[in-house]
Structures are given as C-alpha cells and as structure tokens.
Motif scaffolding. Structure first.
Motif, short mmCIF file in Angstrom:
data_model
loop_
_atom_site.label_atom_id
_atom_site.label_comp_id
_atom_site.label_asym_id
_atom_site.label_seq_id
_atom_site.Cartn_x
_atom_site.Cartn_y
_atom_site.Cartn_z
N ALA A 35 1.11 1.65 -12.03
CA ALA A 35 1.05 3.07 -12.40
C ALA A 35 0.18 3.82 -11.41
O ALA A 35 -0.95 3.42 -11.13
N ILE A 36 0.73 4.91 -10.88
CA ILE A 36 -0.02 5.81 -10.01
C ILE A 36 -0.23 7.09 -10.79
O ILE A 36 0.74 7.74 -11.20
N VAL A 37 -1.47 7.45 -11.01
CA VAL A 37 -1.78 8.67 -11.77
C VAL A 37 -2.52 9.63 -10.85
O VAL A 37 -3.55 9.29 -10.29
N ILE A 38 -1.97 10.83 -10.71
CA ILE A 38 -2.58 11.85 -9.85
C ILE A 38 -2.79 13.10 -10.69
O ILE A 38 -1.84 13.61 -11.30
N SER A 39 -4.00 13.58 -10.70
CA SER A 39 -4.32 14.81 -11.41
C SER A 39 -4.71 15.86 -10.37
O SER A 39 -5.50 15.59 -9.48
N ASN A 40 -4.14 17.05 -10.51
CA ASN A 40 -4.47 18.12 -9.58
C ASN A 40 -4.41 19.46 -10.32
O ASN A 40 -3.55 19.66 -11.17
N ASN A 41 -5.32 20.34 -9.96
CA ASN A 41 -5.31 21.68 -10.53
C ASN A 41 -4.56 22.60 -9.58
O ASN A 41 -5.09 22.98 -8.54
N PRO A 67 0.83 -1.22 0.00
CA PRO A 67 0.00 0.00 0.00
C PRO A 67 0.87 1.26 0.00
O PRO A 67 1.86 1.35 0.72
N ILE A 68 0.46 2.21 -0.82
CA ILE A 68 1.20 3.47 -0.97
C ILE A 68 0.22 4.62 -0.84
O ILE A 68 -0.88 4.58 -1.41
N ASP A 69 0.59 5.65 -0.07
CA ASP A 69 -0.20 6.87 -0.06
C ASP A 69 0.64 8.00 -0.63
O ASP A 69 1.86 7.99 -0.55
N ILE A 70 -0.04 8.96 -1.24
CA ILE A 70 0.63 10.08 -1.91
C ILE A 70 0.05 11.38 -1.39
O ILE A 70 -1.16 11.56 -1.32
N ARG A 71 0.94 12.29 -1.03
CA ARG A 71 0.55 13.60 -0.53
C ARG A 71 1.25 14.66 -1.39
O ARG A 71 2.46 14.63 -1.56
N LEU A 72 0.48 15.57 -1.94
CA LEU A 72 1.03 16.72 -2.66
C LEU A 72 1.02 17.90 -1.72
O LEU A 72 -0.02 18.24 -1.15
N PHE A 107 -4.32 14.68 -1.03
CA PHE A 107 -3.87 13.48 -0.33
C PHE A 107 -4.65 12.29 -0.87
O PHE A 107 -5.88 12.32 -0.96
N THR A 108 -3.93 11.24 -1.24
CA THR A 108 -4.53 9.99 -1.70
C THR A 108 -4.27 8.93 -0.66
O THR A 108 -3.11 8.66 -0.33
N GLU A 109 -5.34 8.35 -0.14
CA GLU A 109 -5.21 7.31 0.89
C GLU A 109 -4.40 6.13 0.37
O GLU A 109 -4.33 5.90 -0.84
N GLN A 110 -3.83 5.38 1.30
CA GLN A 110 -3.00 4.25 0.91
C GLN A 110 -3.82 3.15 0.25
O GLN A 110 -4.93 2.84 0.68
N LYS A 111 -3.28 2.64 -0.85
CA LYS A 111 -3.85 1.51 -1.56
C LYS A 111 -2.76 0.89 -2.41
O LYS A 111 -1.70 1.48 -2.62
N THR A 112 -3.01 -0.30 -2.91
CA THR A 112 -2.04 -0.99 -3.76
C THR A 112 -2.30 -0.60 -5.22
O THR A 112 -3.42 -0.26 -5.60
N TYR A 113 -1.26 -0.70 -6.00
CA TYR A 113 -1.33 -0.38 -7.43
C TYR A 113 -0.77 -1.57 -8.22
O TYR A 113 0.38 -1.53 -8.67
N PRO A 114 -1.57 -2.63 -8.39
CA PRO A 114 -1.06 -3.84 -9.05
C PRO A 114 -0.64 -3.62 -10.50
O PRO A 114 0.21 -4.34 -11.02
N ILE A 135 4.95 13.48 -1.95
CA ILE A 135 5.56 12.63 -0.94
C ILE A 135 4.87 11.28 -1.00
O ILE A 135 3.67 11.17 -0.74
N LEU A 136 5.64 10.26 -1.39
CA LEU A 136 5.12 8.90 -1.49
C LEU A 136 5.56 8.12 -0.26
O LEU A 136 6.75 8.09 0.07
N THR A 137 4.61 7.48 0.41
CA THR A 137 4.91 6.68 1.59
C THR A 137 4.46 5.25 1.32
O THR A 137 3.28 5.01 1.03
N VAL A 138 5.39 4.32 1.42
CA VAL A 138 5.12 2.90 1.22
C VAL A 138 4.97 2.26 2.60
O VAL A 138 5.83 2.42 3.45
N HIS A 139 3.87 1.54 2.78
CA HIS A 139 3.60 0.86 4.04
C HIS A 139 3.93 -0.62 3.88
O HIS A 139 3.17 -1.37 3.27
N GLU A 140 5.06 -1.02 4.45
CA GLU A 140 5.50 -2.41 4.35
C GLU A 140 4.94 -3.22 5.52
O GLU A 140 4.43 -2.65 6.49
#
Length: 190
Positions: free
Chosen positions: A124-130, A88-93, A114-121, A140-145
């Motif tokens: 590709a992680i795609v984030i769109s922001n205005n 699981p990975i969460d992304i914070r801009l 902020f994108t809550e943690q989830k897996t990306y099987p 900031i990408l945080t990987v939860h091992e």
C-alpha cells in the motif's frame, strides 16, 4: 392559483439547493469498492494498481478521479501484483493546467509533491497532500526495475467543479417544477 404554484415551485428549488449546500460533506463519491470489476484501477504493463482516494477532512466517501473541491486528499495505491512490492517506486504529484505534461522540465515546474523511490512490502502506498487550487492533476508512478529499466504510469484526476455535483439537484428541481406545472395547468378546466 398561479401565485400559489410559483411560490411552491420556488420553495422546491430553494430547498433542493439549500439541502445540498448545508455542509461540505454533500459530495457524491465514486465509491468503487462494491465489486472488483468496478474498482478504480490503472495498469503498469501487466501489473494492476488499485486506487482509492479520500477527503478525510470533508467526507467519509471514497473517490476515484474526481473531487468536488480543493483540500486535503489522501491517495491510496494498492499494489495488487506481489512483484511490484519488491521494486522501488517513486511517486510525483503534478498540476496539469493545460492537459498532460510531456517533458521532464514541465514535470519539475509543475510538481506539487514528490516521494523518493522506496519499496512498499505491505503493498500500500499512501500519499496525503493538501491541494490548494482546483484543476487537473496527475500522480505519476515510476517503478525502478533491475538493470536500470524504469516503467511509468499516470493516474489523472480532477479537483473542483462544484457545478457537477449540483446537477442532480438541478435536474430534480426541473422535474418537480414540470410535474407541478403539468398538474396545475394540464388539467381540463370544468
């Protein structure tokens, strides 16, 4: 002769700036897709993450870490390492008005998205922001091992600074001005 030279030089300078400002699609890209070695990448320990960014409303160019002006930006993170795809990975801009942010309170205060943690099987992680304002930002990408271990990496980027994109036109105008001046006044008069 000097009046004709001045008029020609002014026309060249005006034409250089006008041709760059006729549309917003003038932005120079940081197209890093030409070879694997030149790609925009960050690392998360031993794992590599490739990044390609777009401004779909403005240009078809690819960008790395510099964007010419605010607007809709599409950030694509390619998880090169297969093991990252199962974690699981969460992304914070975040907006970084005074450089890199340090503690958790600063992150919350300056979070843009902020994108809550989830897996990306698919990998590709795609984030769109205005983005509404120019400045320094970071993803900031945080990987939860397993067993509560987290790893974090930061990808900094800059939005704004149109002057940077006018630099080639200004240098070309100065060069042309110098060449015309040398041609008109550098010859020996007979």
């Amino acid at each position: 002769m000097p009046k004709r030279f001045s008029a020609y030089a002014l026309f060249l300078i005006w034409h250089s700036f006008y041709s760059f400002s006729i549309s917003q699609a003038y932005a120079f890209s940081m197209d890093k897709s030409s070879s694997l070695r030149e790609q925009c990448e960050i690392s998360l320990g031993a794992d590599a993450i490739s990044i390609v960014s777009y401004m779909p409303d403005q240009s078809r160019d690819r960008f790395c870490d510099e964007f010419p002006f605010p607007g809709n930006i599409l950030l694509t993170f390619d998880l090169i390492s297969a093991r990252l795809r199962d974690l699981p990975i969460d992304i914070r801009l975040v907006h970084e008005p005074n450089g890199s942010l340090g503690n958790e309170q600063d992150l919350d205060k300056h979070t843009v998205s902020f994108t809550e943690q989830k897996t990306y099987p698919a990998g590709a992680i795609v984030i769109s922001n205005n983005f509404l304002q120019s400045g320094n930002y970071a993803a900031i990408l945080t990987v939860h091992e397993p067993f509560g271990v987290t790893r974090t990496t930061r990808f900094g980027f800059r939005i704004g600074g149109k002057l940077l994109y006018y630099t080639p036109a200004m240098l070309a105008a100065i060069f042309l001005f110098g060449m015309v001046y040398a041609y008109c006044y550098g010859r020996k008069r007979t």
